[in-house]
Scaffold this active site. Structure first.
Site, PDB file in Angstrom:
ATOM      1  N   GLN A  19       0.818  -1.217   0.000  1.00 32.55           N
ATOM      2  CA  GLN A  19       0.000   0.000   0.000  1.00 32.55           C
ATOM      3  C   GLN A  19       0.852   1.268   0.000  1.00 32.55           C
ATOM      4  O   GLN A  19       0.656   2.165  -0.819  1.00 32.55           O
ATOM      5  CB  GLN A  19      -0.918   0.003   1.230  1.00 32.55           C
ATOM      6  CG  GLN A  19      -1.935  -1.118   1.240  1.00 32.55           C
ATOM      7  CD  GLN A  19      -2.783  -1.089   2.493  1.00 32.55           C
ATOM      8  OE1 GLN A  19      -3.802  -0.410   2.551  1.00 32.55           O
ATOM      9  NE2 GLN A  19      -2.379  -1.810   3.516  1.00 32.55           N
ATOM     10  N   TYR A  61       2.732  -9.003  16.802  1.00 31.85           N
ATOM     11  CA  TYR A  61       3.041  -8.081  15.706  1.00 31.85           C
ATOM     12  C   TYR A  61       3.738  -6.834  16.238  1.00 31.85           C
ATOM     13  O   TYR A  61       4.783  -6.418  15.723  1.00 31.85           O
ATOM     14  CB  TYR A  61       1.755  -7.706  14.967  1.00 31.85           C
ATOM     15  CG  TYR A  61       1.912  -6.521  14.052  1.00 31.85           C
ATOM     16  CD1 TYR A  61       2.587  -6.644  12.836  1.00 31.85           C
ATOM     17  CD2 TYR A  61       1.393  -5.272  14.394  1.00 31.85           C
ATOM     18  CE1 TYR A  61       2.746  -5.548  11.998  1.00 31.85           C
ATOM     19  CE2 TYR A  61       1.539  -4.179  13.567  1.00 31.85           C
ATOM     20  CZ  TYR A  61       2.218  -4.321  12.370  1.00 31.85           C
ATOM     21  OH  TYR A  61       2.379  -3.237  11.554  1.00 31.85           O
ATOM     22  N   ALA A 121       6.773  -5.279   5.102  1.00 35.50           N
ATOM     23  CA  ALA A 121       6.527  -5.695   6.485  1.00 35.50           C
ATOM     24  C   ALA A 121       5.637  -6.925   6.518  1.00 35.50           C
ATOM     25  O   ALA A 121       4.906  -7.216   5.565  1.00 35.50           O
ATOM     26  CB  ALA A 121       5.867  -4.571   7.280  1.00 35.50           C
ATOM     27  N   TYR A 122       5.701  -7.626   7.631  1.00 37.37           N
ATOM     28  CA  TYR A 122       4.732  -8.673   7.968  1.00 37.37           C
ATOM     29  C   TYR A 122       3.606  -7.958   8.703  1.00 37.37           C
ATOM     30  O   TYR A 122       3.812  -7.426   9.785  1.00 37.37           O
ATOM     31  CB  TYR A 122       5.401  -9.717   8.865  1.00 37.37           C
ATOM     32  CG  TYR A 122       4.533 -10.896   9.251  1.00 37.37           C
ATOM     33  CD1 TYR A 122       4.816 -12.171   8.769  1.00 37.37           C
ATOM     34  CD2 TYR A 122       3.452 -10.753  10.117  1.00 37.37           C
ATOM     35  CE1 TYR A 122       4.039 -13.263   9.136  1.00 37.37           C
ATOM     36  CE2 TYR A 122       2.666 -11.828  10.476  1.00 37.37           C
ATOM     37  CZ  TYR A 122       2.967 -13.078   9.989  1.00 37.37           C
ATOM     38  OH  TYR A 122       2.194 -14.165  10.347  1.00 37.37           O
ATOM     39  N   THR A 123       2.411  -7.917   8.110  1.00 37.90           N
ATOM     40  CA  THR A 123       1.337  -7.087   8.666  1.00 37.90           C
ATOM     41  C   THR A 123       0.116  -7.872   9.137  1.00 37.90           C
ATOM     42  O   THR A 123      -0.884  -7.267   9.536  1.00 37.90           O
ATOM     43  CB  THR A 123       0.875  -6.055   7.624  1.00 37.90           C
ATOM     44  OG1 THR A 123       0.446  -6.742   6.440  1.00 37.90           O
ATOM     45  CG2 THR A 123       1.999  -5.086   7.280  1.00 37.90           C
ATOM     46  N   TRP A 155      -3.397   2.635  11.364  1.00 36.59           N
ATOM     47  CA  TRP A 155      -4.635   2.338  10.642  1.00 36.59           C
ATOM     48  C   TRP A 155      -4.537   2.706   9.156  1.00 36.59           C
ATOM     49  O   TRP A 155      -5.342   3.471   8.621  1.00 36.59           O
ATOM     50  CB  TRP A 155      -5.811   3.066  11.288  1.00 36.59           C
ATOM     51  CG  TRP A 155      -6.109   2.652  12.696  1.00 36.59           C
ATOM     52  CD1 TRP A 155      -5.298   1.958  13.554  1.00 36.59           C
ATOM     53  CD2 TRP A 155      -7.311   2.934  13.430  1.00 36.59           C
ATOM     54  NE1 TRP A 155      -5.916   1.792  14.768  1.00 36.59           N
ATOM     55  CE2 TRP A 155      -7.153   2.379  14.726  1.00 36.59           C
ATOM     56  CE3 TRP A 155      -8.493   3.607  13.133  1.00 36.59           C
ATOM     57  CZ2 TRP A 155      -8.147   2.468  15.708  1.00 36.59           C
ATOM     58  CZ3 TRP A 155      -9.473   3.702  14.118  1.00 36.59           C
ATOM     59  CH2 TRP A 155      -9.308   3.130  15.381  1.00 36.59           C
ATOM     60  N   TYR A 160       9.261   2.249   8.526  1.00 39.21           N
ATOM     61  CA  TYR A 160       7.929   2.515   9.069  1.00 39.21           C
ATOM     62  C   TYR A 160       7.619   1.564  10.209  1.00 39.21           C
ATOM     63  O   TYR A 160       7.885   0.368  10.123  1.00 39.21           O
ATOM     64  CB  TYR A 160       6.855   2.369   7.980  1.00 39.21           C
ATOM     65  CG  TYR A 160       7.045   3.334   6.846  1.00 39.21           C
ATOM     66  CD1 TYR A 160       6.648   4.662   6.959  1.00 39.21           C
ATOM     67  CD2 TYR A 160       7.655   2.927   5.661  1.00 39.21           C
ATOM     68  CE1 TYR A 160       6.845   5.562   5.920  1.00 39.21           C
ATOM     69  CE2 TYR A 160       7.859   3.813   4.620  1.00 39.21           C
ATOM     70  CZ  TYR A 160       7.455   5.127   4.756  1.00 39.21           C
ATOM     71  OH  TYR A 160       7.663   6.009   3.734  1.00 39.21           O
ATOM     72  N   LYS A 198       7.589  -5.422  15.439  1.00 41.86           N
ATOM     73  CA  LYS A 198       7.877  -4.088  14.906  1.00 41.86           C
ATOM     74  C   LYS A 198       8.813  -3.318  15.833  1.00 41.86           C
ATOM     75  O   LYS A 198       9.670  -2.556  15.367  1.00 41.86           O
ATOM     76  CB  LYS A 198       6.576  -3.309  14.690  1.00 41.86           C
ATOM     77  CG  LYS A 198       5.688  -3.861  13.581  1.00 41.86           C
ATOM     78  CD  LYS A 198       6.349  -3.800  12.213  1.00 41.86           C
ATOM     79  CE  LYS A 198       6.410  -2.382  11.679  1.00 41.86           C
ATOM     80  NZ  LYS A 198       6.975  -2.337  10.294  1.00 41.86           N
TER      81      LYS A 198
END
Length: 298
Positions: free
Chosen positions: A11, A124, A59-61, A149, A98, A128
């Site tokens: 994104q 998670y 990233a792993y989200t 978000w 990020y 991070k």
């Protein structure tokens, strides 16, 4: 200036390819070109490219999946980030990363500032935080932007999920006791470009300092308020397809059990970002309206 962007199909990464183009040559790397699940392959990529800047948007989200797959989350969000940051330092570049509101436990009654103690409440968030620490430990030049978000007209996110459900259901039940600032991926990318331009001037003048900054939309809401705004924004566009939903019901977190615990307060203060870089992201409602129109134009 040469800018390497990992996670280029995500994104934020997708938007960065556009926003950073005004600053120099952007080299977008998708997962098959720079896989953070394989940290041992990353240093060579950076060292061969010799970029001036590396922006890590990969990233792993999967927040809930991380509860049962914590090892993979730690590799992608922690170990791999450290490898990228260290390699960037070796080639003399600036590393941009990020992170997330989920490094906090959500118990504070006011917006979090950058120096508030971190205390992740899920796997998670813990992964991070590992990435944040790994970046700082390199001792290179770096900037970490925490955001919240994230939504966009592409990819998997709350906005797209709500619109899908709104087309299928007359009633949606949405959590109303978690608060944050919905932030458009495009706003993040534009904010990053502005911050990066300032940072490179600072580096050239020998006046750069590394640090963590919060970068979110102005304003705040609940997930329920976010869902309500998404539906209203869709219906405000002339010619938009009709939605089935007629009721968006607020519910407590306890009525929507999920594997990963979420912070109740995910609101971050953006004052430090404004003070150093002169950046203020648009209000979340305005951004939702623009994103919905962007989605409808596709």
């Amino acid at each position: 200036m040469k800018i390497l962007v990992t996670g280029a199909n995500g994104q934020v990464g997708w938007e960065l390819a556009r926003s950073l183009a005004v600053l120099g040559q952007v080299v977008p790397l998708a997962r098959d070109e720079a896989d953070l699940g394989r940290p041992e392959t990353l240093a060579r990529i950076v060292e061969d490219a010799k970029p001036d800047v590396v922006v890590n948007a990969a990233a792993y989200t999967a927040v809930d999946a991380a509860e049962s797959d914590g090892a993979a989350a730690k590799v992608v969000n922690g170990e791999a980030v450290g490898v990228l940051a260290a390699a960037t330092k070796r080639v003399g570049g600036l590393f941009v990363h990020y992170s997330t509101d989920y490094v906090f436990d959500g118990t504070k009654s006011s917006p979090y500032i950058e120096t508030d103690p971190t205390c992740p409440v899920n796997a998670y968030g813990a992964s991070k935080l590992l990435g944040e620490l790994a970046v700082a430990e390199t001792g290179g030049d770096w900037l970490t932007f925490r955001t919240t978000w994230v939504f966009a007209a592409r990819g998997k996110n709350f906005l797209r999920t709500m619109l899908r459900l709104a087309k299928e259901r007359e009633e949606m039940k949405i959590v109303a006791d978690q608060f944050g600032a919905p932030t458009w991926a495009r706003s993040i990318a534009d904010g990053t470009a502005h911050a990066l331009a300032t940072a490179m001037r600072e580096r050239a003048a020998g006046a750069f300092t590394s640090g963590v900054y919060h970068m979110t939309s102005a304003g705040q809401t609940s997930w329920h308020g976010f869902a309500d705004a998404i539906v209203a924004s869709w219906r405000a566009v002339p010619g938009a397809a009709p939605l089935a939903v007629s009721r968006i019901v607020p519910i407590p977190t306890s009525a929507y059990p999920v594997p990963a615990r979420r912070p109740a307060n995910s609101v971050l203060s953006n004052e430090a970002l404004k003070e150093r870089f002169g950046i203020e992201l648009p209000d979340w409602r305005y951004a939702v309206g623009l994103c919905v129109r962007d989605l409808l134009s596709q």
